[in-house]
Design a protein around this motif. Structure first.
Motif, PDB file in Angstrom:
ATOM      1  N   UNK A  59      82.016   5.101-122.226  1.00 29.57           N
ATOM      2  CA  UNK A  59      81.367   6.097-121.370  1.00 29.57           C
ATOM      3  C   UNK A  59      81.238   5.470-120.127  1.00 29.57           C
ATOM      4  N   UNK A  60      81.008   4.386-119.853  1.00 24.77           N
ATOM      5  CA  UNK A  60      81.037   3.851-118.645  1.00 24.77           C
ATOM      6  C   UNK A  60      82.312   3.901-117.747  1.00 24.77           C
ATOM      7  N   UNK A  61      83.391   3.427-118.583  1.00 18.50           N
ATOM      8  CA  UNK A  61      84.735   3.305-117.968  1.00 18.50           C
ATOM      9  C   UNK A  61      85.052   4.666-117.581  1.00 18.50           C
ATOM     10  N   UNK A  62      84.672   5.721-118.411  1.00 21.68           N
ATOM     11  CA  UNK A  62      85.063   7.204-117.949  1.00 21.68           C
ATOM     12  C   UNK A  62      84.358   7.705-116.902  1.00 21.68           C
ATOM     13  N   UNK A  63      83.071   7.314-116.861  1.00 17.55           N
ATOM     14  CA  UNK A  63      82.183   7.797-115.734  1.00 17.55           C
ATOM     15  C   UNK A  63      82.827   7.153-114.434  1.00 17.55           C
ATOM     16  N   UNK A  66      86.222   8.925-113.556  1.00 17.66           N
ATOM     17  CA  UNK A  66      85.882  10.314-113.167  1.00 17.66           C
ATOM     18  C   UNK A  66      85.344  10.453-111.715  1.00 17.66           C
ATOM     19  N   UNK A  67      84.454   9.589-111.381  1.00 15.26           N
ATOM     20  CA  UNK A  67      83.465   9.627-110.262  1.00 15.26           C
ATOM     21  C   UNK A  67      84.218   9.058-109.047  1.00 15.26           C
ATOM     22  N   UNK A  70      90.478   6.085-111.062  1.00 11.04           N
ATOM     23  CA  UNK A  70      90.865   5.170-112.096  1.00 11.04           C
ATOM     24  C   UNK A  70      90.987   3.806-111.498  1.00 11.04           C
ATOM     25  N   UNK A  71      91.279   3.679-110.116  1.00 10.85           N
ATOM     26  CA  UNK A  71      91.710   2.656-109.505  1.00 10.85           C
ATOM     27  C   UNK A  71      90.583   1.821-109.325  1.00 10.85           C
ATOM     28  N   UNK A  72      89.343   2.490-109.418  1.00 10.55           N
ATOM     29  CA  UNK A  72      88.032   1.891-109.318  1.00 10.55           C
ATOM     30  C   UNK A  72      87.652   0.817-110.242  1.00 10.55           C
ATOM     31  N   UNK A  73      88.174   1.040-111.729  1.00  4.34           N
ATOM     32  CA  UNK A  73      88.121  -0.105-112.765  1.00  4.34           C
ATOM     33  C   UNK A  73      88.549  -1.468-112.255  1.00  4.34           C
ATOM     34  N   UNK A 141      81.694  -6.473-105.266  1.00  2.00           N
ATOM     35  CA  UNK A 141      82.768  -5.447-105.210  1.00  2.00           C
ATOM     36  C   UNK A 141      82.660  -4.236-106.196  1.00  2.00           C
ATOM     37  N   UNK A 142      82.473  -5.159-107.616  1.00  2.55           N
ATOM     38  CA  UNK A 142      82.411  -4.341-108.735  1.00  2.55           C
ATOM     39  C   UNK A 142      81.148  -3.556-108.780  1.00  2.55           C
ATOM     40  N   UNK A 143      80.020  -4.148-108.096  1.00  3.58           N
ATOM     41  CA  UNK A 143      78.708  -3.456-108.279  1.00  3.58           C
ATOM     42  C   UNK A 143      78.687  -2.021-107.569  1.00  3.58           C
ATOM     43  N   UNK A 144      79.561  -1.994-106.573  1.00  5.24           N
ATOM     44  CA  UNK A 144      79.359  -0.704-105.618  1.00  5.24           C
ATOM     45  C   UNK A 144      79.989   0.580-106.392  1.00  5.24           C
ATOM     46  N   UNK A 145      78.924   1.328-106.651  1.00  3.60           N
ATOM     47  CA  UNK A 145      79.498   2.642-107.339  1.00  3.60           C
ATOM     48  C   UNK A 145      79.909   3.680-106.088  1.00  3.60           C
TER      49      UNK A 145
END
Length: 301
Positions: A59-63, A66-67, A70-73, A141-145
């Motif tokens: 769910x987290x990966x999908x969110x 989506x928002x 995919x590159x944000x992963x 970098x990972x924490x920035x949504x």
């Protein structure tokens, strides 16, 4: 690198290089799980009638996908690779020499588990003390949504993050969270390397097993499981300290997390953490067992 039976002759440079290559490959393959894990750990408890933004690994990966796309992963992959080159190379590359130092050059037979744990703890602490800046930038970098339209990103990239942290917070800020980070990585490294070493040693004594991919696979899964069990609490504290400047110290972060979110918060993201570390260890050890063969020195060379 844990060895068994007749040990191949590999220089420290060879071990370091093989370890760095294997660690970087595992990082590329599994960093989406790490990004999901960090977001889950940084997510504060919500009211009983509210729905949390991130729910579960998938769910987290999908969110995120989506928002933010995919590159944000793969956010944080550049400092992640910086980290693995330094931390991965040192912690694994130093393991055999340090273990040999602890047991003595005249030791014969199986190395005691306590010596393996001591060697893993030592090399993990040394390696992350040097590599902490890369871990800090990776978590930031990972924490920035997802940002509001028109809102600028905190950092343009890894190198920009290193520079801004030094310029705005001082050079010493690169070692923010060093306390829980040393604790986390020393503990997890000891759990990973000692358990891989021990599990592999035990499996090889069973009938029908040999030093092959199946043994490496089972040993890697065991290493990941033990590492998450013992390292999850300090991992949560480390992620929160690096991702949120509201905490003044390691103890402050631990106490506030316990008070505000309860003891189960220290195992927040346990399944994605195990999925991450379990798969990371399997990929890393499988790769390392093969890559290090390229660095074996021939007799007389």
């Amino acid at each position: 690198m844990p060895e068994h039976g007749s040990k191949p002759d590999i220089s420290f440079a060879g071990r370091f290089t093989a370890s760095a290559i294997a660690a970087c490959f595992a990082e590329v393959c599994t960093i989406p799980l790490d990004t999901a894990k960090v977001r889950l750990q940084l997510q504060k408890n919500v009211a009983a009638d509210a729905v949390p933004k991130y729910r579960g690994l998938l769910g987290t990966a999908a969110t995120i996908a989506r928002e933010e796309g995919a590159a944000a992963l793969w956010k944080g992959i550049v400092p992640g690779l910086h980290r693995q080159c330094i931390y991965g190379g040192l912690r694994i590359g130093l393991y055999e020499p340090v273990k040999s130092f602890y047991v003595g050059k005249d030791h014969v037979g199986d190395v005691p588990l306590t010596k393996k744990i001591a060697a893993g703890f030592t090399t993990g602490a040394i390696a992350i003390s040097i590599a902490n800046p890369t871990d800090l930038v990776k978590v930031r970098l990972q924490a920035e949504g997802k940002l509001a339209p028109g809102a600028p990103r905190r950092y343009a990239g890894a190198m920009d993050a290193y520079a801004k942290i030094v310029r705005q917070e001082g050079f010493a800020a690169l070692w923010t969270g060093i306390g829980p980070n040393v604790a986390r990585n020393a503990i997890i490294n000891a759990a990973e390397l000692a358990s891989y070493d021990q599990v592999k040693q035990t499996i090889l004594k069973l009938p029908g097993f040999k030093d092959d991919v199946v043994t490496h696979l089972l040993s890697g899964l065991g290493a990941g499981f033990f590492a998450v069990c013992v390292g999850s609490p300090v991992d949560v504290v480390k992620s929160r300290m690096m991702g949120d400047s509201a905490y003044t110290s390691t103890i402050d972060c631990f106490v506030k997390t316990l008070k505000n979110d309860g003891p189960l918060a220290f195992y927040k993201g346990f399944l994605p953490n195990f999925a991450r570390l379990g798969s990371w260890n399997v990929i890393m050890f499988l790769t390392l067992e093969q890559v290090q063969k390229l660095f074996v020195r021939k007799p007389g060379s």
